[in-house]
Write an enzyme that holds these catalytic residues in place. Sequence first.
Site, PDB file in Angstrom:
ATOM      1  N   LYS B  99       0.815  -1.225   0.000  1.00 17.11           N
ATOM      2  CA  LYS B  99       0.000   0.000   0.000  1.00 17.11           C
ATOM      3  C   LYS B  99       0.844   1.269   0.000  1.00 17.11           C
ATOM      4  CE  LYS B  99      -4.191  -1.820   0.095  1.00 17.11           C
ATOM      5  NZ  LYS B  99      -5.039  -1.693  -1.114  1.00 17.11           N
ATOM      6  N   GLU B 121      -9.856   6.069   2.770  1.00 15.23           N
ATOM      7  CA  GLU B 121     -10.740   5.034   3.298  1.00 15.23           C
ATOM      8  C   GLU B 121      -9.870   3.828   3.612  1.00 15.23           C
ATOM      9  OE1 GLU B 121     -10.166   5.360   0.107  1.00 15.23           O
ATOM     10  OE2 GLU B 121      -9.523   3.305  -0.302  1.00 15.23           O
ATOM     11  N   SER B 388       1.907  -9.745  -0.858  1.00 15.49           N
ATOM     12  CA  SER B 388       1.552  -8.318  -0.815  1.00 15.49           C
ATOM     13  C   SER B 388       1.715  -7.691   0.557  1.00 15.49           C
ATOM     14  CB  SER B 388       0.124  -8.131  -1.319  1.00 15.49           C
ATOM     15  OG  SER B 388      -0.770  -8.921  -0.569  1.00 15.49           O
TER      16      SER B 388
END
Lengths: 283, 406
Positions: B99, B121, B388
């Site tokens: 991210k 969000e 990830s």
Amino acid sequence: MNRITRRFQELHRAGRKALIPYITAGDPHPEATVPMLHALVQAGADIIELGVPFSDPMADGPVIQKACERALAHGMSLRRVLELVGEFRQTDPETPVVLMGYLNPIESMGYTDFIAGAHAAGVDGVLTVDLPPEEAAELIEPLQAVDIAPIFLLAPTSSPARIRRTARMAHGYLYYVSLKGVTGSAALNPAEVAEKLAEIRSYTDLPLGVGFGIKDPATAAAIAQVADAVVVGSALVSKMDALAQDPERMYREVAALLAAMRQAMDQGPSPEPKAGSHSPTTP
Amino acid sequence: MKATRNEVDFSQFPDSTGHFGRFGGRFVAETLMEALLELDQAWQTYRNDPAFLTELDQDLAYYVGRPSPLYHAERWSRRLGGAQIYLKREDLNHTGAHKINNTVGQALLAKRMGKTRLIAETGAGQHGVASATVAARLGMECVVYMGSEDIQRQALNVYRMRLLGATVQPVTSGSRTLKDALNEAMRDWVANVDNTFYMIGTVAGPHPYPLMVREFQAVIGREAREQMLAAQGCLPDALVACVGGGSNAIGLFHAFLNDADVAIYGVEAAGSGIETGRHAATLCAGRSGVLHGNRTYLLNDDNGQIIETHSVSAGLDYPGVGPEHSWLKDIGRVQYVAVTDAEAIQGFHDLTRIEGIIPALESSHALAYVTKLAPTMRPDQRIVVSLSGRGDKDIYTVAALEGIQL
């Protein structure tokens, strides 16, 4: 001629401004919607905006969101909304009805089925909040083929280029969102609204409605000085919610709030109000 | 309408208004259009600006810790008895997931646009943490919208965000999860467009977000491609990544889309099983619709109402998916599959015990599919799987499933 256009012409001749209440179909429960619509017409509504509930109403504030949730909890759907419009039409062939909602329920039903259903039910306009002109061609061409007006939003941030483009695609009226925010937001500034409406008028002859943030008769009257139509939604919907347990009182008091707005608009500083242009009013 | 791979030049998508075939686009209220146009203009200005790209590369190298290693999981490969498995170690990035690649980039853009307030969000909290992190570094105000259900499930990340100085705003509307947090962030943006930059955490939302987030995440695949070529002198035979919104997957896939011989698999969350209805397998079980500003596959009922999803992994618990994935599915370039909660948990334990790496539950979905895929391939073939994120955030969930209270 589309009922919306005819209604604005009648109002224009009478020197009056349109009052457009919004309620969410199926809120607080589906049986209340048609009686509420009739009560709103009797209280002075010129056009009805009927909300089609959606699970994710991104452009709405908490009042309309909760109304959507209540309606959906009662099984309300786009198909049911069209049935309610058909039911309303049986006893009111005159008052224009605009469906206001989001694109996904329409996509899910299919454009062809939706437009045929809306036409059969007697819908006069469709305002799809999350469908800007850039993406709208596929929906609005078949809508116009059956004389249903595509209604579009304009915002304080809309550039001249966007105003021109939107005005070219819109029919019925343009809905000016009076502030940067969601439905039911706090104070709008009538002077700023007037300035932006003047700019928009330089690009279009369509009637201009103003909504988002009109809560009381005084604001309605102030906006009626500069706009062709005043849209009021969250103020009515929150009153409906508060009185949901007592339907008769709900119809009466919501109608009374709308009537007070009607009166304030008609009594504005400009020439004396004229009667007779309206749908018949009975107590 | 199937196109063969070689007919499509994937670098040419989306078009200038954000369409991947019939998917994508910009489906928002007029109140947001100018903000999106302003963002698009800024993005177009800086995406090829040498000074911007230099600063981005510096941040990725010295703040995020890139390049992330491409690790050959030899022991696990031997166990499965098929293809060689390489893990792209996004779990080793600062904040523990992919991210941050995106938030570092969007924050640089926000700074250049003169915005002083960041909003985001978050579902599992990883994007929220990555947003709060870059906001702290730039001294910007940060508000993170998070469903009240997710706040209960992800207490650790909520506290991390607060430590970093962000305000975590609980969202109590709708299903009180990620989709509702996204609605609420959009509402904030509409009301505060003048000073606020909205950092979307995945390759969804209105144009230019799916493109912009892809470009910030595409570093994953660019690196993996170079690393594989340098180490093995060839491209991998297959790629595998989990898909919720789909940002780590697009990040890995994009550099390989034009390589017709590389098979690509996106792995969705089948939850309790697709047949139970309790899942988040949007591409495997959904249909086309419009939500959160784009046309894409959705999980919705017969009336077009968005339905609640389920996955053991909060980061995959989303009823939509990035529009580029919808397009890649329809043209047949990427194959989308789904694995259940139970299979993902098994993948979690396998990697932990066999390679000494605790993976995120999101990534564990990709690992679970690798355990099915690898044995069908030869030992001289290679799979690159996107790891990830790391699994520290998930240990409470896994322990609870085993009846252990920490």
